[in-house]
Design a protein around this motif. Structure first.
Motif, PDB file in Angstrom:
ATOM      1  N   VAL A  47       0.680  -1.003   0.344  1.00 25.14           N
ATOM      2  CA  VAL A  47       0.076   0.278   0.128  1.00 25.14           C
ATOM      3  C   VAL A  47       1.048   1.341  -0.033  1.00 25.14           C
ATOM      4  O   VAL A  47       1.711   1.454   0.936  1.00 25.14           O
ATOM      5  CB  VAL A  47      -0.415  -0.013   1.094  1.00 25.14           C
ATOM      6  N   SER A  48       0.500   2.086  -1.220  1.00 25.72           N
ATOM      7  CA  SER A  48       1.617   3.120  -1.329  1.00 25.72           C
ATOM      8  C   SER A  48       0.533   4.808  -0.847  1.00 25.72           C
ATOM      9  O   SER A  48       0.696   5.444  -0.138  1.00 25.72           O
ATOM     10  CB  SER A  48       1.836   3.663  -2.858  1.00 25.72           C
ATOM     11  N   THR A  49      -0.724   4.488  -1.195  1.00 27.13           N
ATOM     12  CA  THR A  49      -1.594   5.123  -0.982  1.00 27.13           C
ATOM     13  C   THR A  49      -2.756   4.798  -0.631  1.00 27.13           C
ATOM     14  O   THR A  49      -3.393   3.674  -0.802  1.00 27.13           O
ATOM     15  CB  THR A  49      -1.743   6.838  -1.463  1.00 27.13           C
ATOM     16  N   LEU A  50      -4.077   5.856   0.073  1.00 30.88           N
ATOM     17  CA  LEU A  50      -4.904   4.795   0.616  1.00 30.88           C
ATOM     18  C   LEU A  50      -6.210   5.851   0.564  1.00 30.88           C
ATOM     19  O   LEU A  50      -5.616   7.652   1.648  1.00 30.88           O
ATOM     20  CB  LEU A  50      -5.106   4.242   1.945  1.00 30.88           C
ATOM     21  N   TYR A  51      -7.634   5.775   0.856  1.00 27.09           N
ATOM     22  CA  TYR A  51      -8.436   6.705   0.916  1.00 27.09           C
ATOM     23  C   TYR A  51      -9.579   6.195   1.144  1.00 27.09           C
ATOM     24  O   TYR A  51     -10.277   4.791   0.690  1.00 27.09           O
ATOM     25  CB  TYR A  51      -9.344   7.412  -0.333  1.00 27.09           C
ATOM     26  N   SER A  52     -10.121   6.143   1.998  1.00 34.84           N
ATOM     27  CA  SER A  52     -11.495   5.810   2.367  1.00 34.84           C
ATOM     28  C   SER A  52     -12.995   6.228   3.920  1.00 34.84           C
ATOM     29  O   SER A  52     -11.886   7.977   4.181  1.00 34.84           O
ATOM     30  CB  SER A  52     -10.840   4.928   4.188  1.00 34.84           C
ATOM     31  N   ILE A  53     -13.508   6.241   3.804  1.00 31.29           N
ATOM     32  CA  ILE A  53     -14.402   6.826   4.640  1.00 31.29           C
ATOM     33  C   ILE A  53     -14.382   5.962   5.778  1.00 31.29           C
ATOM     34  O   ILE A  53     -15.184   4.697   5.919  1.00 31.29           O
ATOM     35  CB  ILE A  53     -15.881   6.990   3.840  1.00 31.29           C
ATOM     36  N   LEU A  54     -13.775   6.386   7.143  1.00 30.55           N
ATOM     37  CA  LEU A  54     -14.107   5.800   8.145  1.00 30.55           C
ATOM     38  C   LEU A  54     -14.799   6.709   9.191  1.00 30.55           C
ATOM     39  O   LEU A  54     -14.370   7.356   9.526  1.00 30.55           O
ATOM     40  CB  LEU A  54     -12.569   6.595   8.762  1.00 30.55           C
ATOM     41  N   GLU A  55     -15.623   5.411   9.983  1.00 29.02           N
ATOM     42  CA  GLU A  55     -15.977   5.674  10.854  1.00 29.02           C
ATOM     43  C   GLU A  55     -15.512   4.982  11.652  1.00 29.02           C
ATOM     44  O   GLU A  55     -15.139   4.164  12.039  1.00 29.02           O
ATOM     45  CB  GLU A  55     -17.367   4.439  10.437  1.00 29.02           C
TER      46      GLU A  55
END
Length: 226
Positions: A47-55
């Motif tokens: 993993v180099s980059t990550l995007y998420s909606i984090l609850e």
């Protein structure tokens, strides 16, 4: 008092029984706990980059907090959190190299602050720091504790392995039980649950869920600027 050799036999039989249970689980699922952990490590390393909606849910004593973030991460150490729901809605925090740039939502949004990573404005009610929200924290839990069970489950839109951990700890707390949800195809964590025994009852004290997870996408460098 039972003789010492009797106690040793009981302990030996318990270890054999636990090993049998773990082996049976591995055979029924076609994969062992060690293999799941190894593949999760390998997946996280890619993993180099990550995007998420984090609850995120946190509890300490009688205090609780529910927060939903937009979560951006770029290795090795850039994180941006935008508070979508919960306390301080509209607040933006950017972490890099041990420092936090903080811009509060609302009327004071034009005044950015520079904070230490452990500043009360930048931590959860459980004193969790921004870097603890990355996959690295979860992988460390898998490596540094002794998992006791492995299951399969459909969780939200994910098909997951659940790695269960009994009595364990991180750098701040002891836990009576933890569940780590590993997505079966990517072998990346998608959820974490942590429990403490409170008044003899297993009680959830932390939960996070990574939704709309996107890996190794291009992120505008300006995202990590305030």
């Amino acid at each position: 008092m039972k003789p010492l050799n009797y106690q040793k036999k009981i302990k030996h039989h318990f270890i054999l029984f636990l090993s049998f249970i773990l082996l049976s689980t591995s055979l029924s699922l076609g994969i062992s706990i060690d293999e799941v952990i190894r593949k999760a490590q390998e997946a996280n390393n890619k993993v180099s980059t990550l995007y998420s909606i984090l609850e995120v849910y946190n509890r300490i004593g009688n205090n609780e907090e529910y927060i939903t973030y937009k979560f951006y991460y770029q290795k090795p150490d850039k994180i941006r959190l935008e508070v979508l729901e919960g306390k301080d809605k509209g607040t933006i925090m950017v972490y890099q190299t041990g420092k936090v740039r903080y811009k509060k939502g609302g009327l004071l949004s034009f005044i950015p602050l520079s904070l230490n990573v452990d500043d009360p404005l930048a931590i959860s009610i459980r004193k969790g720091q921004i870097p603890d929200l990355t996959f690295d924290y979860i992988i460390d839990l898998l490596i540094n504790n002794n998992p006791t069970g492995l299951k399969e489950i459909a969780f939200l839109n994910y098909n997951c392995y659940i790695v269960e951990i009994g009595n364990s700890r991180d750098k701040l707390y002891n836990y009576s039980f933890q569940r780590i949800y590993i997505e079966k195809n990517s072998f990346l964590p998608v959820s974490l649950e942590q429990y403490e025994d409170i008044k003899g009852k297993r009680t959830l004290v932390h939960r996070r869920i990574y939704k709309n997870l996107q890996i190794n996408i291009k992120i505008d460098p300006q995202i990590f600027e305030i």
